[in-house]
Design a protein around this motif. Structure first.
Motif, PDB file in Angstrom:
ATOM      1  N   VAL A   1      -4.638  -2.628   5.565  1.00 47.76           N
ATOM      2  CA  VAL A   1      -5.921  -2.302   6.063  1.00 47.76           C
ATOM      3  C   VAL A   1      -5.842  -0.779   6.670  1.00 47.76           C
ATOM      4  O   VAL A   1      -6.529   0.004   6.046  1.00 47.76           O
ATOM      5  CB  VAL A   1      -6.224  -3.071   7.179  1.00 47.76           C
ATOM      6  CG1 VAL A   1      -7.590  -2.472   8.067  1.00 47.76           C
ATOM      7  CG2 VAL A   1      -6.805  -4.508   6.477  1.00 47.76           C
ATOM      8  N   ARG A   2      -4.545  -0.575   7.242  1.00 45.70           N
ATOM      9  CA  ARG A   2      -4.221   0.560   7.844  1.00 45.70           C
ATOM     10  C   ARG A   2      -4.059   1.797   6.414  1.00 45.70           C
ATOM     11  O   ARG A   2      -4.472   3.109   6.828  1.00 45.70           O
ATOM     12  CB  ARG A   2      -2.842   0.770   8.720  1.00 45.70           C
ATOM     13  CG  ARG A   2      -3.163   0.110   9.858  1.00 45.70           C
ATOM     14  CD  ARG A   2      -1.991  -0.575  10.445  1.00 45.70           C
ATOM     15  NE  ARG A   2      -0.784   0.721  10.516  1.00 45.70           N
ATOM     16  CZ  ARG A   2      -0.471   1.432  11.574  1.00 45.70           C
ATOM     17  NH1 ARG A   2      -1.334   1.670  12.745  1.00 45.70           N
ATOM     18  NH2 ARG A   2       0.372   2.474  11.082  1.00 45.70           N
ATOM     19  N   THR A   3      -3.409   1.653   5.387  1.00 48.80           N
ATOM     20  CA  THR A   3      -3.111   2.257   4.346  1.00 48.80           C
ATOM     21  C   THR A   3      -4.473   2.610   3.568  1.00 48.80           C
ATOM     22  O   THR A   3      -4.820   3.741   3.367  1.00 48.80           O
ATOM     23  CB  THR A   3      -2.268   1.639   3.227  1.00 48.80           C
ATOM     24  OG1 THR A   3      -1.005   1.499   3.831  1.00 48.80           O
ATOM     25  CG2 THR A   3      -2.105   2.659   2.230  1.00 48.80           C
TER      26      THR A   3
ATOM     27  N   ILE B   1     -10.476  -2.646  12.663  1.00 48.53           N
ATOM     28  CA  ILE B   1     -10.037  -3.631  13.227  1.00 48.53           C
ATOM     29  C   ILE B   1      -8.707  -4.035  12.259  1.00 48.53           C
ATOM     30  O   ILE B   1      -9.069  -4.609  10.962  1.00 48.53           O
ATOM     31  CB  ILE B   1     -10.923  -4.753  13.245  1.00 48.53           C
ATOM     32  CG1 ILE B   1     -11.942  -4.573  14.250  1.00 48.53           C
ATOM     33  CG2 ILE B   1     -10.133  -6.093  13.920  1.00 48.53           C
ATOM     34  CD1 ILE B   1     -13.040  -5.704  14.319  1.00 48.53           C
ATOM     35  N   ALA B   2      -7.667  -3.577  12.342  1.00 50.71           N
ATOM     36  CA  ALA B   2      -6.383  -3.735  11.464  1.00 50.71           C
ATOM     37  C   ALA B   2      -5.910  -5.227  11.406  1.00 50.71           C
ATOM     38  O   ALA B   2      -5.365  -5.789  10.163  1.00 50.71           O
ATOM     39  CB  ALA B   2      -5.235  -2.900  11.587  1.00 50.71           C
TER      40      ALA B   2
ATOM     41  N   THR C   1      -5.431   3.394  12.826  1.00 46.76           N
ATOM     42  CA  THR C   1      -4.552   3.845  11.748  1.00 46.76           C
ATOM     43  C   THR C   1      -3.191   4.417  12.573  1.00 46.76           C
ATOM     44  O   THR C   1      -2.120   4.892  11.899  1.00 46.76           O
ATOM     45  CB  THR C   1      -4.948   4.947  10.752  1.00 46.76           C
ATOM     46  OG1 THR C   1      -5.910   5.804  11.442  1.00 46.76           O
ATOM     47  CG2 THR C   1      -5.722   4.267   9.635  1.00 46.76           C
ATOM     48  N   GLY C   2      -3.374   4.613  13.776  1.00 51.55           N
ATOM     49  CA  GLY C   2      -2.213   5.185  14.693  1.00 51.55           C
ATOM     50  C   GLY C   2      -1.632   6.349  14.362  1.00 51.55           C
ATOM     51  O   GLY C   2      -0.290   6.527  14.444  1.00 51.55           O
ATOM     52  N   GLY C   3      -2.259   7.250  13.685  1.00 58.27           N
ATOM     53  CA  GLY C   3      -1.735   8.782  13.266  1.00 58.27           C
ATOM     54  C   GLY C   3      -1.329   8.562  11.737  1.00 58.27           C
ATOM     55  O   GLY C   3      -0.819   9.518  11.127  1.00 58.27           O
ATOM     56  N   LEU C   4      -1.454   7.562  10.899  1.00 57.70           N
ATOM     57  CA  LEU C   4      -1.106   7.415   9.532  1.00 57.70           C
ATOM     58  C   LEU C   4      -1.770   8.558   8.761  1.00 57.70           C
ATOM     59  O   LEU C   4      -1.080   9.005   7.728  1.00 57.70           O
ATOM     60  CB  LEU C   4      -1.384   5.924   9.038  1.00 57.70           C
ATOM     61  CG  LEU C   4      -0.838   5.713   7.354  1.00 57.70           C
ATOM     62  CD1 LEU C   4       0.577   6.005   7.302  1.00 57.70           C
ATOM     63  CD2 LEU C   4      -1.188   4.348   7.082  1.00 57.70           C
TER      64      LEU C   4
ATOM     65  N   VAL D   1      -2.606   0.962  -6.788  1.00 61.62           N
ATOM     66  CA  VAL D   1      -1.955   1.584  -5.551  1.00 61.62           C
ATOM     67  C   VAL D   1      -2.677   1.211  -4.354  1.00 61.62           C
ATOM     68  O   VAL D   1      -4.008   1.363  -4.478  1.00 61.62           O
ATOM     69  CB  VAL D   1      -1.305   2.555  -5.440  1.00 61.62           C
ATOM     70  CG1 VAL D   1      -0.212   2.510  -6.699  1.00 61.62           C
ATOM     71  CG2 VAL D   1      -1.979   3.741  -5.573  1.00 61.62           C
ATOM     72  N   PRO D   2      -2.257   0.680  -3.074  1.00 57.90           N
ATOM     73  CA  PRO D   2      -3.572   0.704  -2.306  1.00 57.90           C
ATOM     74  C   PRO D   2      -4.456   1.863  -2.057  1.00 57.90           C
ATOM     75  O   PRO D   2      -3.907   3.096  -1.511  1.00 57.90           O
ATOM     76  CB  PRO D   2      -2.625   0.527  -0.703  1.00 57.90           C
ATOM     77  CG  PRO D   2      -1.328  -0.145  -1.381  1.00 57.90           C
ATOM     78  CD  PRO D   2      -1.133   0.548  -2.775  1.00 57.90           C
TER      79      PRO D   2
END
Length: 438
Positions: free
Chosen positions: A402-404, A364-365, A290-293, A223-224
């Motif tokens: 990428v964010r995950t 850099i996503a 990640t914007g808060g992820l 999984v990621p």
């Protein structure tokens, strides 16, 4: 005359709506969990639309291979509810109207102050020889049929109707036929290793487990950001099954060590939360790409207010300066995506929040914004506790991946730092600082 134990099952979920992007078959997950708890393996499952030919074909195949077939859905009153008719036709059984079932449906409508529509009579149609399973939460009764040494169970589709019905027959009917064996499971979560590397390290170990008593089956899933090892042992002795899995986990622990996130199935977020709470520590995060992820993942865990103080999204360079005090000349010198900026973000959010641990994430996503030196997927992550240590990663995949990867890796860096045994409090990371890939 004793009957052979049930060992293998198939699940068929009926309903064209589940073949669209808006609806998912969740019943099969619940059914699988219940059956596995009885020691019955679910060998396959299928989602079939409201189509006679397709349902007939899947039913015939399932009955040819498995001891138990559970069908959910298609027991309603409308023309597209075909399950009863298809099963009866396949088994060459006539459908008879059951007076007791019909009366129960009529009473249910009357209790609500309605007259039963004529179409609901279809739900009182029962294949000859089938046993009716009462439905106390809806109008569609379940059905139990036995044919040629096989068992067919028809259950209503709505989960609030299906679940209590299945629980009842699991205890009263299926458990005595399951042979006394149970499936015992362990889930090991691993970070910082690729799937192929985990396979390379663990295959020589788990390949010998099939010869043990009880034998242990192993599945590796990716999984990621994480790798999962699923271990299962079939045993009628709970203590023996647990001991076998304990020994297996210890062998995996010996080769993967600090890369193991949890040995008991807990998520990364739960592990980090338990470590923070157990040490009386609090955390704050500053996130760019990640914007808060990462903060969201932490706060998805109930009770996370015990240790999460705040999360700050500093997407632009101006926000990094205005909200965190990251010097503009530092950003100009190193670039917003740099270990220097990530470290300053982590230290600043830690200081301003007055907490024990600060996290900084910048990257850099994609899909745009990359360069030769810093291609898409380049992410810098820092953990300050109190000194900041930063790493640069190259994550594969699209923007979402990428964010995950970034959020998962940031939380794993916190975990490693909290779990580290080194005297200086450092954490152990793969030498390359890279994840993903081969």
């Amino acid at each position: 005359m004793s009957r052979p134990p049930l060992t293998s099952a198939a699940i068929i979920a009926v309903g064209s709506e589940m073949l669209t992007p808006t609806r998912l078959d969740t019943n099969s997950l619940f059914i699988t969990d219940v059956l596995n708890g009885l020691g019955i393996d679910v060998a396959c499952k299928a989602v079939v639309g409201d189509d006679r030919a397709e349902l007939t074909a899947h039913l015939a195949l399932a009955l040819s291979r498995h001891d138990l077939v559970i069908v959910t859905g298609g027991l309603g009153p409308t023309d597209d509810d075909l399950t009863r008719e298809v099963v009866a036709a396949h088994l060459n059984l006539p459908l008879d109207e059951d007076a007791e079932v019909l009366a129960a449906i009529e009473r249910r409508f009357a209790w609500r102050g309605f007259r039963m529509p004529a179409v609901n009579r279809r739900q009182a149609q029962v294949p000859r020889g089938a046993e009716v399973l009462p439905n106390h939460n809806g109008t569609a009764p379940g059905l139990w049929l036995e044919t040629g040494g096989r068992i067919i169970v028809l259950l209503p589709g709505p989960p609030r109707e299906m679940k209590p019905m299945l629980r009842l027959i699991a205890d009263e009917r299926l458990a005595p036929r399951a042979g006394g064996l149970r499936i015992h499971r362990r889930l090991i979560r691993i970070a910082g290793r690729t799937e192929s590397r985990v396979e390379e390290l663990t295959q020589p170990i788990y390949s010998s487990w099939t010869a043990r008593t009880p034998p242990i089956a192993t599945t590796i899933l990716s999984v990621p950001g994480l790798i999962e090892l699923h271990l299962s042992a079939r045993s009628g002795d709970a203590a023996l099954g647990a001991a076998a899995l304990d020994a297996a986990v210890a062998e995996i622990d010996a080769v993967l060590g600090p890369d193991i996130v949890s040995r008991d199935g807990r998520s990364l977020e739960e592990v980090v939360g338990d470590l923070l709470r157990g040490r009386g520590l609090r955390i704050a995060l500053a996130e760019s790409c990640t914007g808060g992820l990462a903060t969201t993942r932490l706060t998805d865990v109930p009770g996370s207010s015990d240790y999460v103080e705040r999360g700050v999204v500093v997407y632009s360079n101006a926000a990094k300066t205005d909200l965190l005090g990251v010097p503009a000349d530092l950003i100009a010198e190193h670039g917003a995506v740099s270990e220097a900026v990530a470290a300053r973000m982590a230290m600043a959010v830690r200081t301003r929040a007055g907490v024990d641990i600060g996290v900084g994430i910048t990257g850099i996503a994609g899909p745009g914004g990359g360069s030769d030196d810093k291609p898409v997927g380049t992410v810098c992550i820092a953990v300050a506790a109190p000194d900041a240590r930063a790493r640069t990663f190259r994550f594969p995949g699209n923007r979402e991946l990428v964010r995950t990867f970034s959020a998962v890796t940031a939380l794993d860096m916190v975990r490693r730092r909290l779990e580290a045994r080194e005297a200086d409090g450092d954490w152990v990371m793969p030498p390359s600082g890279r994840r993903g890939g081969g």
